[in-house]
Scaffold this motif. Sequence first.
Motif, PDB file in Angstrom:
ATOM      1  N   MET A 161      80.722  26.243  20.791  1.00 40.64           N
ATOM      2  CA  MET A 161      79.795  25.265  21.316  1.00 40.64           C
ATOM      3  C   MET A 161      78.397  25.591  20.802  1.00 40.64           C
ATOM      4  O   MET A 161      78.019  26.739  20.692  1.00 40.64           O
ATOM      5  CB  MET A 161      79.834  25.315  22.842  1.00 40.64           C
ATOM      6  N   GLY A 162      77.631  24.557  20.476  1.00 36.38           N
ATOM      7  CA  GLY A 162      76.291  24.745  19.957  1.00 36.38           C
ATOM      8  C   GLY A 162      75.303  25.191  21.026  1.00 36.38           C
ATOM      9  O   GLY A 162      75.596  25.193  22.222  1.00 36.38           O
ATOM     10  N   THR A 163      74.140  25.554  20.578  1.00 38.13           N
ATOM     11  CA  THR A 163      73.058  26.008  21.450  1.00 38.13           C
ATOM     12  C   THR A 163      72.319  24.805  22.024  1.00 38.13           C
ATOM     13  O   THR A 163      72.122  23.807  21.337  1.00 38.13           O
ATOM     14  CB  THR A 163      72.082  26.871  20.630  1.00 38.13           C
ATOM     15  N   THR A 164      71.894  24.910  23.279  1.00 41.57           N
ATOM     16  CA  THR A 164      71.083  23.877  23.914  1.00 41.57           C
ATOM     17  C   THR A 164      69.655  24.400  24.003  1.00 41.57           C
ATOM     18  O   THR A 164      69.406  25.472  24.558  1.00 41.57           O
ATOM     19  CB  THR A 164      71.618  23.525  25.312  1.00 41.57           C
ATOM     20  N   VAL A 165      68.722  23.628  23.432  1.00 36.88           N
ATOM     21  CA  VAL A 165      67.329  24.045  23.309  1.00 36.88           C
ATOM     22  C   VAL A 165      66.419  23.034  23.993  1.00 36.88           C
ATOM     23  O   VAL A 165      66.480  21.836  23.694  1.00 36.88           O
ATOM     24  CB  VAL A 165      66.915  24.162  21.821  1.00 36.88           C
ATOM     25  N   GLY A 205      80.158  16.428  22.970  1.00 39.86           N
ATOM     26  CA  GLY A 205      81.208  15.729  22.255  1.00 39.86           C
ATOM     27  C   GLY A 205      80.768  15.192  20.909  1.00 39.86           C
ATOM     28  O   GLY A 205      81.597  14.922  20.040  1.00 39.86           O
ATOM     29  N   LEU A 206      79.473  15.045  20.716  1.00 40.64           N
ATOM     30  CA  LEU A 206      78.943  14.482  19.474  1.00 40.64           C
ATOM     31  C   LEU A 206      78.563  15.520  18.428  1.00 40.64           C
ATOM     32  O   LEU A 206      78.612  15.243  17.237  1.00 40.64           O
ATOM     33  CB  LEU A 206      77.686  13.642  19.783  1.00 40.64           C
ATOM     34  N   VAL A 207      78.147  16.717  18.857  1.00 40.15           N
ATOM     35  CA  VAL A 207      77.483  17.635  17.920  1.00 40.15           C
ATOM     36  C   VAL A 207      78.329  18.776  17.389  1.00 40.15           C
ATOM     37  O   VAL A 207      77.944  19.412  16.408  1.00 40.15           O
ATOM     38  CB  VAL A 207      76.183  18.230  18.525  1.00 40.15           C
ATOM     39  N   GLY A 208      79.440  19.095  18.011  1.00 37.35           N
ATOM     40  CA  GLY A 208      80.211  20.254  17.569  1.00 37.35           C
ATOM     41  C   GLY A 208      79.407  21.527  17.731  1.00 37.35           C
ATOM     42  O   GLY A 208      78.963  21.849  18.823  1.00 37.35           O
TER      43      GLY A 208
END
Length: 193
Positions: free
Chosen positions: A1-5, A120-123
């Motif tokens: 999961m990507g990072t949330t900034v 769901g959009l960014v991978g």
Amino acid sequence: MGTTVMYSSVSVDGFIADENDQPGPLFDWLLSGDVPLDESGVLKVSQTSFDHVRPYWDQIGATIVGRHVFDLTDGWDGKPPGGVDHVVVVTHRPEPEGWDPEGSFHFVDGVEAAMAKARGLVGERIIEVAAGDVGGQVLAAGLVDEVRMDVAPVVLGSGKRYFGSVRAQHLLEDPDVVIQGNRVLHLRYRVRH
């Protein structure tokens, strides 16, 4: 999961806009250099700022904003800002008429739904959350991994707070990025979980 900034330009005293939703000199740094930041040629920053900001922008897969920001920008005329692929708009109102439901803008009710949609959009790409009320709600929900700030050398005195209406304490790590550009100090903090 990507990072949330959580991200925005901010005044030294913690505001992302004045009482009238105007950023004033908060974005002067985006016009303070001679290196084009995007293909428009309008935004020109110092080489130092370019070297920090452009790679970050290139990793963003989706930006989460509130309906207020969407309305203030007139929905960026239907084109996501900064070359971002998707914009997820948190709103309790229906999407504006004429918006393509299969397009780059996604309208959802609540920050949890916004995070689920963005994931769901960014991978593995970055999910950027605009600072302010929505950003503060995402932080309060424990869903922010990093706080990034472009601190402008100005005191606004009052206005829209970077962390919105967050009232509880949230601990951040020591800044692991501190970069001085022209008219800006770029900071990055990891959020303690």
